[in-house]
Write an enzyme that holds these catalytic residues in place. Structure first.
Site, PDB file in Angstrom:
ATOM      1  N   GLN A   9       0.828  -1.203   0.000  1.00 13.89           N
ATOM      2  CA  GLN A   9       0.000   0.000   0.000  1.00 13.89           C
ATOM      3  C   GLN A   9       0.867   1.260   0.000  1.00 13.89           C
ATOM      4  O   GLN A   9       1.871   1.323   0.691  1.00 13.89           O
ATOM      5  CB  GLN A   9      -0.900  -0.012   1.236  1.00 13.89           C
ATOM      6  CG  GLN A   9      -2.137   0.852   1.105  1.00 13.89           C
ATOM      7  CD  GLN A   9      -3.226   0.442   2.084  1.00 13.89           C
ATOM      8  OE1 GLN A   9      -3.276  -0.684   2.553  1.00 13.89           O
ATOM      9  NE2 GLN A   9      -4.116   1.361   2.390  1.00 13.89           N
ATOM     10  N   SER A  88       4.222  -6.448   2.821  1.00 19.94           N
ATOM     11  CA  SER A  88       2.869  -6.395   3.382  1.00 19.94           C
ATOM     12  C   SER A  88       1.850  -6.943   2.379  1.00 19.94           C
ATOM     13  O   SER A  88       1.895  -8.120   2.035  1.00 19.94           O
ATOM     14  CB  SER A  88       2.546  -4.958   3.808  1.00 19.94           C
ATOM     15  OG  SER A  88       1.334  -4.891   4.518  1.00 19.94           O
ATOM     16  N   LEU A  89       0.952  -6.113   1.884  1.00 17.02           N
ATOM     17  CA  LEU A  89      -0.020  -6.532   0.875  1.00 17.02           C
ATOM     18  C   LEU A  89       0.653  -7.248  -0.292  1.00 17.02           C
ATOM     19  O   LEU A  89       0.107  -8.200  -0.865  1.00 17.02           O
ATOM     20  CB  LEU A  89      -0.760  -5.280   0.357  1.00 17.02           C
ATOM     21  CG  LEU A  89      -1.405  -5.372  -1.021  1.00 17.02           C
ATOM     22  CD1 LEU A  89      -2.653  -6.231  -0.947  1.00 17.02           C
ATOM     23  CD2 LEU A  89      -1.735  -4.002  -1.559  1.00 17.02           C
ATOM     24  N   ARG A 113      -9.288  -8.813   3.028  1.00 15.73           N
ATOM     25  CA  ARG A 113      -8.276  -8.237   3.918  1.00 15.73           C
ATOM     26  C   ARG A 113      -8.468  -6.728   4.046  1.00 15.73           C
ATOM     27  O   ARG A 113      -8.451  -6.171   5.137  1.00 15.73           O
ATOM     28  CB  ARG A 113      -6.889  -8.548   3.353  1.00 15.73           C
ATOM     29  CG  ARG A 113      -5.702  -7.986   4.137  1.00 15.73           C
ATOM     30  CD  ARG A 113      -4.420  -8.313   3.383  1.00 15.73           C
ATOM     31  NE  ARG A 113      -3.198  -8.033   4.141  1.00 15.73           N
ATOM     32  CZ  ARG A 113      -2.490  -6.926   4.058  1.00 15.73           C
ATOM     33  NH1 ARG A 113      -2.904  -5.950   3.251  1.00 15.73           N
ATOM     34  NH2 ARG A 113      -1.378  -6.773   4.764  1.00 15.73           N
ATOM     35  N   HIS A 195      -0.212  -3.763  11.038  1.00 14.57           N
ATOM     36  CA  HIS A 195       0.872  -4.579  11.586  1.00 14.57           C
ATOM     37  C   HIS A 195       1.109  -4.294  13.074  1.00 14.57           C
ATOM     38  O   HIS A 195       2.243  -4.145  13.524  1.00 14.57           O
ATOM     39  CB  HIS A 195       2.161  -4.407  10.769  1.00 14.57           C
ATOM     40  CG  HIS A 195       1.971  -4.744   9.330  1.00 14.57           C
ATOM     41  ND1 HIS A 195       1.781  -6.043   8.900  1.00 14.57           N
ATOM     42  CD2 HIS A 195       1.871  -3.960   8.223  1.00 14.57           C
ATOM     43  CE1 HIS A 195       1.602  -6.043   7.596  1.00 14.57           C
ATOM     44  NE2 HIS A 195       1.643  -4.789   7.159  1.00 14.57           N
ATOM     45  N   GLN A 244       0.765 -12.158   9.641  1.00 12.29           N
ATOM     46  CA  GLN A 244       1.308 -10.907   9.104  1.00 12.29           C
ATOM     47  C   GLN A 244       0.519  -9.664   9.511  1.00 12.29           C
ATOM     48  O   GLN A 244       1.085  -8.590   9.698  1.00 12.29           O
ATOM     49  CB  GLN A 244       1.366 -11.002   7.570  1.00 12.29           C
ATOM     50  CG  GLN A 244       2.156  -9.921   6.889  1.00 12.29           C
ATOM     51  CD  GLN A 244       1.481  -9.457   5.603  1.00 12.29           C
ATOM     52  OE1 GLN A 244       0.424  -8.844   5.630  1.00 12.29           O
ATOM     53  NE2 GLN A 244       2.102  -9.777   4.485  1.00 12.29           N
TER      54      GLN A 244
END
Length: 294
Positions: A9, A88-89, A113, A195, A244
């Site tokens: 992101q 991440s993503l 998500r 996170h 995660q």
């Protein structure tokens, strides 16, 4: 050895993916399929929406996933990874690109998500801040001694760490970090504390969806954000993907381990050049590049 890396992101921009849509039949088909799966025209927003439209979490995450995965599909035989990783993503994009998941399942999970994270953000007003110019252990110590929820969330590169938590704790931690010598401690324009433990409601929601999704054996290892080491076992990949959401993105450590395991070229697949910049700061001796399409 080639390591293909996939952004998260923040890499979005208006017009993203339009060149792929106009030039490649496979891209057009996948974008149209995505509109059907999502139940709205994400292509309209990606190609000609406003920056504000594109910033909505329910749009941003699928948009970046689509740009990255479709780019890897368009590459065809040129896409030959020895290993993959995603920030991440971007881990979802990497898992589709290396054959662990199919395109439709990956998009469905990314959409779920995004919606789960948005819901968790609304439940707990929270934020993140970028910290520049301090060693990781100093940032970690200050987070531990600050009252409230505040944790290290993204280990992006040496001297660049993002913290995540409730608003009051982040503000207090930023003050302490500046006193400790941080070059910058800047609150980011994000919707919540990604996170961090504040994402627990989203983790629970996503866990159920991941457990019900078929994961196959990947064609090459993925270096996951949680473990930072090569993973090929589908059940372990699932477990790490669930963890995660509330665990830090250990990007610095992942890149170092990929280099130890033989990676000498890092190719960023998707919008922007953020990851190329981070890899260059982690190790100046490796080659970084964007995808070159014929």
């Amino acid at each position: 050895m080639n390591a293909y890396i996939f952004p998260g992101q923040g890499a979005q921009f208006v017009g993203m993916g339009l060149d792929l849509y106009e030039k490649y039949q496979v891209a057009q088909e996948l974008f149209e399929n995505a509109n059907e799966i999502l139940g709205f025209s994400i292509t309209d927003i990606m190609f000609q929406g406003t920056p504000e439209d594109l910033k909505e979490t329910k749009v941003t995450q699928p948009a970046i996933y689509l740009h990255s995965v479709i780019m890897s599909k368009v590459m065809g035989d040129q896409f030959r990874p020895d290993m993959v990783a995603g920030h991440s993503l971007g881990e979802f994009s990497a898992l589709v690109a290396n054959g662990t998941m199919n395109f439709d399942d990956g998009l469905t999970l990314v959409s779920k998500r995004a919606l789960a994270m948005q819901k968790a953000c609304e439940m707990n007003p929270s934020t993140m801040a970028a910290v520049l110019g301090l060693e990781d252990h100093i940032v970690e110590e200050i987070c531990e001694e600050t009252k409230g929820v505040v944790v290290a969330a993204n280990y992006n590169c040496p001297g660049q760490l993002v913290i995540s938590g409730d608003i009051a704790a982040i503000d207090l931690a930023c003050e302490k970090l500046k006193e400790a010598g941080a070059r910058r401690a800047l609150v980011l324009p994000v919707g919540g504390a990604f996170h961090s433990p504040l994402m627990e409601p989203a983790r629970e929601e996503l866990a159920a969806a991941i457990e019900n999704t078929t994961f196959g054996t990947p064609k090459c290892p993925i270096y996951q954000n949680v473990t930072t080491t090569a993973v090929t076992d589908p059940e372990e990949i699932k477990k790490n993907l669930i963890a995660q959401l509330t665990a830090p993105v250990k990007w610095t450590q992942s890149v170092k381990n990929m280099i130890i395991d033989g990676a000498d070229t890092f190719i960023e697949v998707g919008p922007g050049k953020v990851l190329q910049g981070l890899v260059g700061k982690i190790d100046r001796d490796v080659k970084t590049m964007a995808v070159l399409l014929s």
